[in-house]
Motif scaffolding. Structure first.
Motif, PDB file in Angstrom:
ATOM      1  N   MET A 163      30.681 -25.000  20.720  1.00 53.50           N
ATOM      2  CA  MET A 163      30.366 -24.418  19.424  1.00 53.50           C
ATOM      3  C   MET A 163      30.258 -25.521  18.382  1.00 53.50           C
ATOM      4  O   MET A 163      31.139 -26.381  18.287  1.00 53.50           O
ATOM      5  CB  MET A 163      31.459 -23.418  19.018  1.00 53.50           C
ATOM      6  CG  MET A 163      31.115 -22.586  17.793  1.00 53.50           C
ATOM      7  SD  MET A 163      32.521 -21.560  17.306  1.00 53.50           S
ATOM      8  CE  MET A 163      32.864 -20.676  18.825  1.00 53.50           C
ATOM      9  N   LYS A 221      30.017 -27.365  14.568  1.00 53.50           N
ATOM     10  CA  LYS A 221      30.916 -27.317  13.411  1.00 53.50           C
ATOM     11  C   LYS A 221      30.477 -26.269  12.400  1.00 53.50           C
ATOM     12  O   LYS A 221      31.301 -25.573  11.802  1.00 53.50           O
ATOM     13  CB  LYS A 221      30.979 -28.697  12.762  1.00 53.50           C
ATOM     14  CG  LYS A 221      31.981 -28.789  11.613  1.00 53.50           C
ATOM     15  CD  LYS A 221      32.063 -30.206  11.078  1.00 53.50           C
ATOM     16  CE  LYS A 221      33.081 -30.301   9.951  1.00 53.50           C
ATOM     17  NZ  LYS A 221      33.174 -31.673   9.398  1.00 53.50           N
ATOM     18  N   GLU A 272      31.531 -22.859  13.571  1.00 58.94           N
ATOM     19  CA  GLU A 272      32.976 -22.716  13.422  1.00 58.94           C
ATOM     20  C   GLU A 272      33.353 -22.404  11.976  1.00 58.94           C
ATOM     21  O   GLU A 272      34.225 -21.578  11.711  1.00 58.94           O
ATOM     22  CB  GLU A 272      33.673 -23.996  13.884  1.00 58.94           C
ATOM     23  CG  GLU A 272      33.640 -24.220  15.389  1.00 58.94           C
ATOM     24  CD  GLU A 272      34.366 -25.500  15.785  1.00 58.94           C
ATOM     25  OE1 GLU A 272      34.713 -26.278  14.868  1.00 58.94           O
ATOM     26  OE2 GLU A 272      34.577 -25.714  16.991  1.00 58.94           O
ATOM     27  N   GLU A 273      32.666 -23.069  11.053  1.00 53.93           N
ATOM     28  CA  GLU A 273      32.957 -22.835   9.644  1.00 53.93           C
ATOM     29  C   GLU A 273      32.555 -21.417   9.242  1.00 53.93           C
ATOM     30  O   GLU A 273      33.263 -20.742   8.486  1.00 53.93           O
ATOM     31  CB  GLU A 273      32.209 -23.859   8.769  1.00 53.93           C
ATOM     32  CG  GLU A 273      32.543 -23.733   7.291  1.00 53.93           C
ATOM     33  CD  GLU A 273      31.957 -24.873   6.483  1.00 53.93           C
ATOM     34  OE1 GLU A 273      31.192 -24.581   5.544  1.00 53.93           O
ATOM     35  OE2 GLU A 273      32.265 -26.032   6.798  1.00 53.93           O
ATOM     36  N   THR A 280      38.890 -13.604  15.483  1.00 55.83           N
ATOM     37  CA  THR A 280      37.910 -14.654  15.772  1.00 55.83           C
ATOM     38  C   THR A 280      36.861 -14.158  16.758  1.00 55.83           C
ATOM     39  O   THR A 280      35.676 -14.486  16.644  1.00 55.83           O
ATOM     40  CB  THR A 280      38.625 -15.888  16.354  1.00 55.83           C
ATOM     41  OG1 THR A 280      39.583 -16.360  15.406  1.00 55.83           O
ATOM     42  CG2 THR A 280      37.631 -17.008  16.646  1.00 55.83           C
ATOM     43  N   LYS A 323      32.927 -14.126  15.894  1.00 59.05           N
ATOM     44  CA  LYS A 323      31.948 -14.851  16.719  1.00 59.05           C
ATOM     45  C   LYS A 323      30.813 -13.924  17.148  1.00 59.05           C
ATOM     46  O   LYS A 323      29.637 -14.310  17.154  1.00 59.05           O
ATOM     47  CB  LYS A 323      32.643 -15.445  17.934  1.00 59.05           C
ATOM     48  CG  LYS A 323      31.719 -16.282  18.818  1.00 59.05           C
ATOM     49  CD  LYS A 323      32.487 -16.858  20.010  1.00 59.05           C
ATOM     50  CE  LYS A 323      31.540 -17.670  20.898  1.00 59.05           C
ATOM     51  NZ  LYS A 323      32.244 -18.212  22.078  1.00 59.05           N
TER      52      LYS A 323
END
Length: 280
Positions: free
Chosen positions: A1, A3, A6-7, A20, A24
């Protein structure tokens, strides 16, 4: 994944209170954060089980202390620049005028603790990830909501006016017009209002974007003020100019010179008519 994803997931979780795993799922499906959040709240089969927690006063106070002037009680210019860096927003971005309105900023780049806590709580944020998402919402509202645009527009005059001065410095006024007007035109907050009335007797917004004020007219207005060599803009001119922008036709033919417009706007109409006549 990566960055960036992820943010987005972190911001999604902070705003919605979702797991989470769910975050996602929505991010992968909708790609854009604001669309994913809207879908999370609106899709009946995948909606949240609990409302997101209320913004935390203690978190906001801790965050305020990170940016506060070490020798004072408020956040000042240096702290504001650091905040903008952490939020990933340009200090001259139009959305910060909406933030100033929400947080009741007493001046450019200044924030009091009470305004900070009360304002961010009203926006629904208590951490940098949720603030980033809050900026997306404020930007969209500023561009699309005519009433909100006017509130922010009028506040911009008040909080940037120098203490003891009745007018706003011309450079500051021109800078605000240069970022506010295009944003309102693009989003619809400055949609042209025709003189026709609907069945309830109210003025109606036109669906024809070519009828009213255009982006090029903003540049004409700024150039006109430079030629006039004005040093400041009065509150009367500032506020009535917004009504003028929303009601004037694109060729400046329907202007009522007998109405109580400020003389500066009277003069601009003649200037604009001349530019229309000679093909700009």
């Amino acid at each position: 994944m990566d960055k960036q994803t992820e943010e987005k997931i972190a911001q999604f979780c902070a705003v919605t209170g979702a797991s989470t795993r769910d975050a996602k799922k929505f991010i992968e499906k909708y790609k854009r954060l604001e669309i994913a959040i809207d879908a999370y709240y609106n899709e009946p089969m995948m909606s949240r089980q609990q409302p997101p927690p209320a913004p935390s006063t203690s978190k906001l106070n801790q965050l305020f202390d990170q940016y506060k002037d070490p020798d004072g009680e408020d956040i000042t210019v240096d702290g504001t620049i650091k905040l903008c860096e952490d939020l990933g927003v340009d200090p001259e971005d139009v959305v910060l005028l909406a933030v100033a309105f929400e947080l009741k900023s007493p001046g450019m780049g200044e924030w009091t603790r009470k305004g900070w806590v009360d304002g961010w709580k009203a926006v629904g944020c208590d951490a940098l990830p949720t603030m980033k998402t809050g900026l997306l919402r404020l930007r969209d509202r500023l561009g699309s909501d005519a009433t909100y645009f006017q509130q922010v527009y009028n506040y911009a005059f008040e909080f940037t006016r120098a203490p003891g001065q009745r007018s706003l410095g011309i450079d500051m006024a021109q800078g605000f017009w240069a970022i506010l007007l295009p944003h309102g035109l693009q989003g619809g907050a400055l949609s042209h209002i025709t003189t026709h009335q609907d069945g309830d007797g109210d003025d109606r917004m036109s669906g024809d974007e070519e009828e009213g004020w255009q982006d090029e007219h903003t540049q004409w207005w700024i150039e006109f003020l430079e030629e006039k060599k004005l040093k400041g803009v009065s509150k009367d001119v500032w506020q009535m100019f917004l009504e003028f922008v929303r009601t004037i036709d694109s060729k400046f033919e329907k202007y009522d010179a007998e109405a109580a417009w400020p003389s500066t706007i009277d003069d601009f109409v003649e200037y604009a008519k001349n530019r229309v006549a000679v093909g700009h």
